[in-house]
Enzyme design. Sequence first.
Site, short mmCIF file in Angstrom:
data_model
loop_
_atom_site.label_atom_id
_atom_site.label_comp_id
_atom_site.label_asym_id
_atom_site.label_seq_id
_atom_site.Cartn_x
_atom_site.Cartn_y
_atom_site.Cartn_z
N ARG A 262 -2.95 17.69 2.39
CA ARG A 262 -1.58 18.20 2.34
C ARG A 262 -1.04 18.06 0.93
O ARG A 262 -1.70 17.54 0.04
CB ARG A 262 -0.69 17.41 3.29
CG ARG A 262 -0.76 15.90 3.02
CD ARG A 262 0.29 15.12 3.73
NE ARG A 262 0.06 13.68 3.69
CZ ARG A 262 0.33 12.89 2.66
NH1 ARG A 262 0.82 13.40 1.54
NH2 ARG A 262 0.10 11.59 2.71
N HIS B 274 0.81 -1.22 0.00
CA HIS B 274 0.00 0.00 0.00
C HIS B 274 0.85 1.27 0.00
O HIS B 274 0.33 2.37 0.24
CB HIS B 274 -0.97 0.01 1.19
CG HIS B 274 -1.86 -1.20 1.24
ND1 HIS B 274 -2.95 -1.36 0.42
CD2 HIS B 274 -1.80 -2.32 2.01
CE1 HIS B 274 -3.53 -2.53 0.68
NE2 HIS B 274 -2.86 -3.12 1.63
#
Length: 449
Positions: free
Chosen positions: A291, A235
């Site tokens: 972000r 991942h």
Amino acid sequence: MFQKILIANRGEIALRVLRACKELGIQTVVVHSTADADAMHVRLADESVCIGPPPSRDSYLNIHQIVAACEITGADAVHPGYGFLSENAKFADILAAHNITFIGPSGDHIRVMGDKIEAKRTAKRLGIPVVPGSDGAINDDREAKRVAAEIGYPVIIKASAGGGGRGMKVARTEADLEVALQTAKSEAGAAFGDDAVYIEKYLEKPRHIEVQVFGDGAGRGVHFGERDCSLQRRHQKVWEEANSPALNAEERARIGGICASAIADLGYSGAGTIEFLYENGEFYFIEMNTRLQVEHPVTEAITGIDLVHEQIRVASGGGLSVRQEDIKFTGHAIECRINAEDPRTFTPSPGTITHFHTPGGLGIRVDSGVYSGYKIPPYYDSLIGKLIVHGRNRVECMMRLRRALDEFVVDGIKTTLPLFRDLVGNPDIANGDYDIHWLEKYLAEEDHA
């Protein structure tokens, strides 16, 4: 515009933000641990402040020390980069209480999107397509079985407060579910201090598509296209592309428009990335990162827009510099994350870089904070640089990437450069024919070869 920005990060992203500040004529302050005293961003900043010993909890995650550094140096804003405190709502709130601008969204928006269950609810409310699954946290085996039966196996159990693959387990049958649920809850509690988990439909061969968005905090939102981040290991993204080889212009415009509208409706301020699984022409929301992303340079390459400049402009009250119709996509870009790791086992490889030579030429960009003689400390993320290549189309981009990888030299430590040299010659990669499971299957086959 800000007078002085403190960069609360390290490595290549600290140097990336520092360069943007210098271009805008803004004074820079960097913080650093004792392990990073000789880092390139420390050498190039206008001011630097040592905020503690090597462990992140005592330095880069030490909010008190960072706020003190702002007050000592007179910094009026903080750019958090990515990682560390970049998605810490408490940090954003504390800065606001000290009249220091956090270059990012509000603490409230960070909280909403940081809770995966609440983020999914919010996405659904804003008209973003979501993966079928539970409406909230799963409390027991009985509820888990009911939800799984409704959406159909296989299912995936995810940590509500999680990320990076921790607290994430797949159950292909009801017999698997109980063990998967307990394991996911245990991992989530250990990793995040919160064992809440939820269930979603598990897609067999999806791609990972993310949309770069920006909001001005006053009801305007735009998107900068999508990135394909499907090549992953455990991942964790390894290789990113813009635009995705799997999407056409119509799909790009459709999902981008949905995301831009959602950001506007949310009243969101600054940069964000809305991430999806994509399968059989359908998009399914996974999460939103509040972000700047590691892979933002590929978006900059195809749009010609500096996203850090845009972050600073929005945070200073200047609004967005572009309208949606101003954003054009030109060519194709690929980023390879160069890590200080063994290319087969992915074991970290800290140590001294004895020789460092980066490739050059048209369409080549390297974001890195290391240099010959630099000693990579063992305390932090293993990313040492990013190779970003841009071409008029994907074929040209791949040709340049192959050449650039051959030119890239890092001696003294092991790196993942050999992995990318293998990947760039693989027919599936050349054809853009891969999904989020492709790389792990490839690595497993190589190990048994």
